[in-house]
Scaffold this motif. Sequence first.
Motif, PDB file in Angstrom:
ATOM      1  N   ASP A   1       0.400 -13.659   9.528  1.00  0.00           N
ATOM      2  CA  ASP A   1       0.313 -13.672   8.061  1.00  0.00           C
ATOM      3  C   ASP A   1      -0.506 -14.842   7.533  1.00  0.00           C
ATOM      4  OD1 ASP A   1       1.957 -15.847   8.537  1.00  0.00           O
ATOM      5  OD2 ASP A   1       3.651 -15.081   7.360  1.00  0.00           O
TER       6      ASP A   1
ATOM      7  N   SER B   1      -0.020 -18.044   8.123  1.00  0.00           N
ATOM      8  CA  SER B   1       0.693 -19.317   7.981  1.00  0.00           C
ATOM      9  C   SER B   1       0.203 -20.349   8.987  1.00  0.00           C
ATOM     10  CB  SER B   1       2.203 -19.094   8.133  1.00  0.00           C
ATOM     11  OG  SER B   1       2.507 -18.466   9.356  1.00  0.00           O
TER      12      SER B   1
ATOM     13  N   PRO C   1      -2.888 -17.411   3.201  1.00  0.00           N
ATOM     14  CA  PRO C   1      -2.210 -16.114   3.340  1.00  0.00           C
ATOM     15  C   PRO C   1      -3.169 -15.012   3.794  1.00  0.00           C
ATOM     16  CG  PRO C   1      -1.651 -17.157   1.248  1.00  0.00           C
ATOM     17  CD  PRO C   1      -2.778 -17.942   1.819  1.00  0.00           C
TER      18      PRO C   1
ATOM     19  N   VAL D   1      -3.245 -10.793   4.348  1.00  0.00           N
ATOM     20  CA  VAL D   1      -2.610  -9.476   4.223  1.00  0.00           C
ATOM     21  C   VAL D   1      -3.510  -8.476   4.936  1.00  0.00           C
ATOM     22  CG1 VAL D   1      -1.349  -9.975   2.114  1.00  0.00           C
ATOM     23  CG2 VAL D   1      -3.679  -9.101   1.964  1.00  0.00           C
ATOM     24  N   TRP D   2      -2.899  -7.393   5.410  1.00  0.00           N
ATOM     25  CA  TRP D   2      -3.592  -6.475   6.307  1.00  0.00           C
ATOM     26  C   TRP D   2      -3.788  -5.108   5.671  1.00  0.00           C
ATOM     27  CZ3 TRP D   2      -5.722  -8.005  10.810  1.00  0.00           C
ATOM     28  CH2 TRP D   2      -5.357  -9.284  11.251  1.00  0.00           C
TER      29      TRP D   2
END
Length: 221
Positions: free
Chosen positions: A66, A68, A73, A75-76
Amino acid sequence: MKAMILAAGYGKRMRPLTDHTPKPLLQAGGKALIEYHIEALRDAGFASLVINSGWLGDTLAEALGDGSRYGIPIVWSHEGTPLETAGGIKRALPLLGDAPFALINGDIWTDYDVSRLLIECDDPVHLVLVDNPPHHPQGDFHLTDTARLRDNTDPRLTYAGIGRFDPALFAALPEGEAKLAPVLRQAMARDAASGEHHRGQWWDIGTPERLDELDRLLTQR
């Protein structure tokens, strides 16, 4: 601003390296190709990343998570079967939002300063172009003296796989596979596309030999 990294391709020209490893995870200089982009976008101040995945997408997502670990950040947008560039962007629009976003191919390496893509631009398309490499001598688009992009005009430069786009360009596309070039040419026909010429390092990692060359360059640094 958000950024999208394109990482859904099969990497067929890189086989057998990509039989079990997604192309963006291939390493040069001790680091995966896509990690150079993640770190550069993070350091430039981008708010978050969208990464699309196709071939071996679960392996890619498991490796990067993710975000981190990288401090940004992630997103997929999982495609399953790759949808080509414009189709992948169309699928990811709900994740990208309504504001302009940066786009970068996951299988290139460059020293281009991606913070330049954060500069506000009135055009819905802004592309980074490079000198034509030996494997693509004909180039793609013409860049005028006033930084306007033109199709079917010489001399041409090569699209670097880096740009800034208004998501509205893709809103009317049907779901499914779609190429980016027609979208770009429509914008150029409306004189709605600008560009810049990057004269620094740029590598299109399209063959195992070019990956080896890049690895030697980065290892020597």
